[in-house]
Design an enzyme around this catalytic site. Structure first.
Site, PDB file in Angstrom:
ATOM      1  N   ASP A  87      -2.124   3.971   1.670  1.00  0.00           N
ATOM      2  CA  ASP A  87      -3.396   4.231   0.989  1.00  0.00           C
ATOM      3  C   ASP A  87      -4.245   5.269   1.713  1.00  0.00           C
ATOM      4  O   ASP A  87      -5.237   5.755   1.156  1.00  0.00           O
ATOM      5  CB  ASP A  87      -4.212   2.940   0.867  1.00  0.00           C
ATOM      6  CG  ASP A  87      -3.509   1.890   0.036  1.00  0.00           C
ATOM      7  OD1 ASP A  87      -2.886   2.264  -0.968  1.00  0.00           O
ATOM      8  OD2 ASP A  87      -3.567   0.699   0.400  1.00  0.00           O
TER       9      ASP A  87
ATOM     10  N   ASP B 297      -6.115  -0.547  -4.744  1.00  0.00           N
ATOM     11  CA  ASP B 297      -4.722  -0.894  -4.469  1.00  0.00           C
ATOM     12  C   ASP B 297      -4.515  -2.346  -4.899  1.00  0.00           C
ATOM     13  O   ASP B 297      -5.474  -3.100  -5.051  1.00  0.00           O
ATOM     14  CB  ASP B 297      -4.451  -0.714  -2.970  1.00  0.00           C
ATOM     15  CG  ASP B 297      -3.056  -1.142  -2.583  1.00  0.00           C
ATOM     16  OD1 ASP B 297      -2.105  -0.750  -3.264  1.00  0.00           O
ATOM     17  OD2 ASP B 297      -2.921  -1.894  -1.596  1.00  0.00           O
TER      18      ASP B 297
ATOM     19  N   ASP C  99      -5.683  -0.920   1.704  1.00  0.00           N
ATOM     20  CA  ASP C  99      -5.536  -1.531   3.022  1.00  0.00           C
ATOM     21  C   ASP C  99      -4.323  -1.046   3.792  1.00  0.00           C
ATOM     22  O   ASP C  99      -4.163  -1.358   4.959  1.00  0.00           O
ATOM     23  CB  ASP C  99      -5.461  -3.055   2.897  1.00  0.00           C
ATOM     24  CG  ASP C  99      -4.111  -3.518   2.357  1.00  0.00           C
ATOM     25  OD1 ASP C  99      -3.548  -2.804   1.512  1.00  0.00           O
ATOM     26  OD2 ASP C  99      -3.631  -4.581   2.779  1.00  0.00           O
TER      27      ASP C  99
END
Length: 778
Positions: free
Chosen positions: A524, A325, A520
């Site tokens: 996600d 990410d 995080d």
């Protein structure tokens, strides 16, 4: 409870089996060790046949769970290492070699206990997701507002969403505008404004005033319900980990049975077959691999990395692809001020001070960044009065008797400095905050989510550790996403990703090989659950992402991912090495047993010696290997922290140099000359002494740490070039102060010096922070 928030269903039978396994393995170890020891005492004191009785009891007790494990493996169409152990146990009972059976029982119980410790993973429940999910909605029908269950909201209903509430359904804004925090879905921390008629999604947070949503899909089909379903589906579809021991057993098992059968056939003695099975008992597989993996788990835990299963560590050690990410993982996850541009006559520190003073009471993420920058520069912030905040638009307040407004402005001021601010914000992918004093625009603050200082170094370490492909998935816009990808040298960048598209991308990567996903945010969580190994940045990430992950970083340090990868590969290498060496010794012992040179009891004792040897080798995984690079001495760490802190203050010289260049480009005015003097003062009085101190104190220490002066040579060369350009700038200003004309030739040379200094300083700061100052935390 609504359909959206219904808990995951697990059968009572599965719970009972898990609970039974939790107690069976340690109990088996305790009982078999006790019976083996008691039999030894009985033999030592000459207590008749009690020694055989106790040893036989240990063997029989081990047969029952061993048979269960074998049946379970066969039902999964896998013949694991436990089958050889079961045959050896039965064989020792049939030929009366009870001591050998008891020894095998202890080895089997020890291996199972260690394997359970290495493989037991935390339950991937959806508690955090479910706690956040709205159970009810306030439905409005005419002038009547009633609270109903989320699953009772129909398409076309009007739903009232209050400040701070999570949107319960997908829909369109009926009465707006709406200011939303969509970070749970996109991972991006900035607030967004949605006008009447714009689509909004469930799971987002109302960060502004109350507004109404017209439902467009049932709650069970909403975005948030989809996230919950994705996590469930991804977690359910993950195949069980095939242990290293089972991979080796695929060929070791038939070989052992063939040798045992051949020995019986040739000699006619079943004892020889049992002896072969005794020494073939795959204790190097049952013990060595789990010991090495458990050692690796213990080692990474000391670094603030929680790996929830031995299988996850094994997969981490064999991964070739990593998906990351952006926000909060590769970037800091919160915006920072990059530049303050001001109207003529307004010094940047004054504009920043007034803006930060007005923003002090605002919870907005951009306001927090403005206040943090002012405090980092040591600017005094008076308490604002008459504060009024319009969600999504900005803050108004009285500061030092002046009316200050900070926030959005439509349209932007039509001045050259303002057009420059808009242009730079667009080119650099920055957020733009306008500052007005007494209703006059006087400044613009540019903010950006910066790339982590340790990101580049960490990704290089990951590549050296065996990661061949690095992919970034982000809900952010393509422009800033591509910029981060270019800076970090990623193989692929995918922007504007939804939770569903992230899952699809991760699954596509998994088709090519073992894939690690790092993230995080709540958005996600599905991708983390879908990946072979999910890694959550747990220090600042959401609870849901941590619970969906196999690995959780409890410290806010990206480099710990590289540490975990290196330890995982080292532990896996030691596990394979121990298993191969142990099996090689077992094969030699099997040959001796097959020709009658090794009876079952002595074979069991020899197998114990082999086990001790492979366990001691497996314990090497507790230390060793090239993990984290060279150790940094405490004195060097102190220097790194000191000069790193100075870097943060010296960054203020960058906008001074750029402002001086821009002012001079407009003409040789008194304002330009004043800006040149401010830039010179910052360079000569602060920057150059800092670099001289680095050359005298820090770089010699780094040379000792890194083992070569070549490691700091490029930075020393940059220092020399910065010093040369600074002296050239000072020579020009000394001439101007002495009465020389600021003619076109001098202007052009000064501009070359200033723009060169700006680019060189920016690059030099980044290189030092990435290459050196990141070492301070190791």
């Amino acid at each position: 409870m609504s359909a959206l928030a219904s808990p995951p269903r697990r059968s009572g039978g599965r719970h009972r089996v898990a609970g039974l396994r939790r107690w069976t393995e340690p109990a088996l170890l305790v009982v078999t060790v006790t019976l083996l020891a008691a039999g030894g005492v009985a033999w030592a004191v000459g207590a008749g046949r009690w020694d055989d009785v106790l040893w036989a009891a240990a063997t029989v007790i081990a047969v029952v769970p061993s048979a269960g494990w074998v049946v379970a493996s066969l039902l999964r169409r896998r013949a694991g290492v436990d089958l050889i152990a079961l045959l050896a146990l039965l064989g020792t009972l049939l030929v009366g070699e009870y001591l050998a059976g008891a020894l095998i029982a202890v080895m089997l119980a020890t291996g199972r206990a260690l394997d359970a410790a290495a493989q037991r993973r935390a339950t991937r429940d959806l508690r955090a997701l479910l706690e956040r999910a709205p159970r009810t909605a306030r439905r409005r029908a005419g002038n009547v507002v009633s609270e109903v269950g989320v699953d009772e909201v129909d398409v076309g209903d009007l739903v009232l969403v209050g400040p701070g509430e999570v949107l319960p359904v997908d829909g369109t804004v009926a009465v707006g505008p709406a200011v939303l925090d969509e970070s749970a879905l996109t991972g991006e921390p900035e607030l967004v404004e949605r006008a009447t008629g714009d689509a909004v999604r469930s799971g987002t947070l109302n960060a502004g005033g109350a507004f109404e949503v017209r439902c467009t899909v049932p709650a069970a089909q909403s975005t948030y319900a989809g996230i919950v379903a994705l996590v469930r589906q991804a977690g359910a579809e993950n195949a069980p980990v095939i242990r290293l021991a089972d991979r080796f057993a695929a060929w070791f098992l038939p070989l052992s049975l063939a040798v045992a059968g051949l020995a019986w056939l040739v000699s006619g003695s079943p004892t020889r077959a049992v002896a072969v099975l005794v020494v073939a008992t795959p204790c190097p597989l049952l013990l060595a691999a789990p010991v090495a993996i458990v050692s690796g788990l213990s080692r990474v835990s000391r670094l603030g990395v929680v790996v929830r299963s031995g299988g996850a560590l094994e997969n981490l050690g064999s991964a070739r692809t990593m998906v990351l990410d952006k926000t909060g993982t590769l970037t800091a996850g919160r915006p920072a001020v990059t530049e303050v541009l001001t109207a003529p006559g307004w010094p940047a520190p004054d504009v920043l001070r007034l803006a930060a003073a007005a923003d002090q009471l605002s919870p907005h993420v951009l306001a927090e960044a403005v206040v943090a920058e002012a405090r980092a520069r040591g600017l005094p912030l008076p308490l604002p009065r008459n504060v009024r905040e319009e969600p999504g638009r900005g803050v108004e307040a009285t500061v030092d008797g002046r009316h200050v407004r900070v926030g959005k402005r439509d349209p932007a001021p039509d001045d050259s400095w303002a057009r420059t601010a808009v242009s730079r914000a667009g080119l650099d992918g920055c957020a733009l905050v306008w500052v007005e004093i007494d209703d006059t625009p006087v400044g613009a603050i540019l903010l950006k989510d910066p790339v982590r200082a340790d990101a580049g170094r960490t990704l290089r370490r990951l590549r050296s550790a065996g990661i061949h492909r690095l992919v970034m998935l982000t809900g952010d816009r393509p422009e800033p996403a591509r910029e981060v990808g270019a800076v970090l040298g990623l193989d692929e960048v995918c922007a504007q990703q939804t939770p569903a598209s992230k899952v699809a991308a991760v699954r596509a990567e998994q088709e090519q090989g073992v894939t690690v996903m790092v993230g995080d945010g709540l958005n996600d969580a599905p991708a983390l659950a879908a990946a072979t190994v999910g890694v959550a940045m747990g220090a600042r990430g959401s609870t849901a992402s941590s619970e969906a992950a196999d690995v959780v970083l409890t410290t806010d340090r990206l480099d710990r991912i590289a540490d975990a990868m290196e330890i995982a590969r080292y532990a896996r290498r030691i596990a394979v090495q121990s298993a191969v060496a142990g099996m090689g010794l077992s094969l030699a012992a099997m040959a001796l047993a097959a020709v009658g040179l090794l009876p079952p009891t002595f074979g069991a004792l020899l197998q114990e010696a082999i086990d001790v040897a492979v366990i001691l080798n497996a314990l090497r995984a507790l230390r060793g290997g090239q993990v984290g690079g060279r150790p940094v001495q405490p004195s060097t760490q102190t220097l790194l922290r000191r000069f790193g802190a100075e870097h943060d203050h010296l960054r203020q010289a960058l906008p001074l140099v750029r402002t001086a260049a821009d002012a001079l480009a407009a003409g040789p005015t008194p304002r330009a000359v004043a800006a040149l003097h401010r830039a010179r003062t910052a360079l000569v009085e602060r920057l150059v002494p800092h670099e001289e101190a680095e050359e005298a104190e820090l770089y010699p220490a780094l040379t000792r740490t890194l083992g070569s002066g070549e490691a700091v040579a490029p930075m020393s060369r940059a220092h020399a070039e910065i010093g040369r350009l600074t002296r050239r700038l000072q020579a020009h200003l000394d001439a101007v102060d002495a009465g020389a004309e600021l003619d076109l030739e001098r202007q052009q040379d000064l501009l070359a010096c200033l723009y060169g200094l700006h680019a060189l300083l920016q690059l030099h700061y980044l290189q030092e922070e990435e290459s050196y100052f990141a070492l301070a935390a190791e």
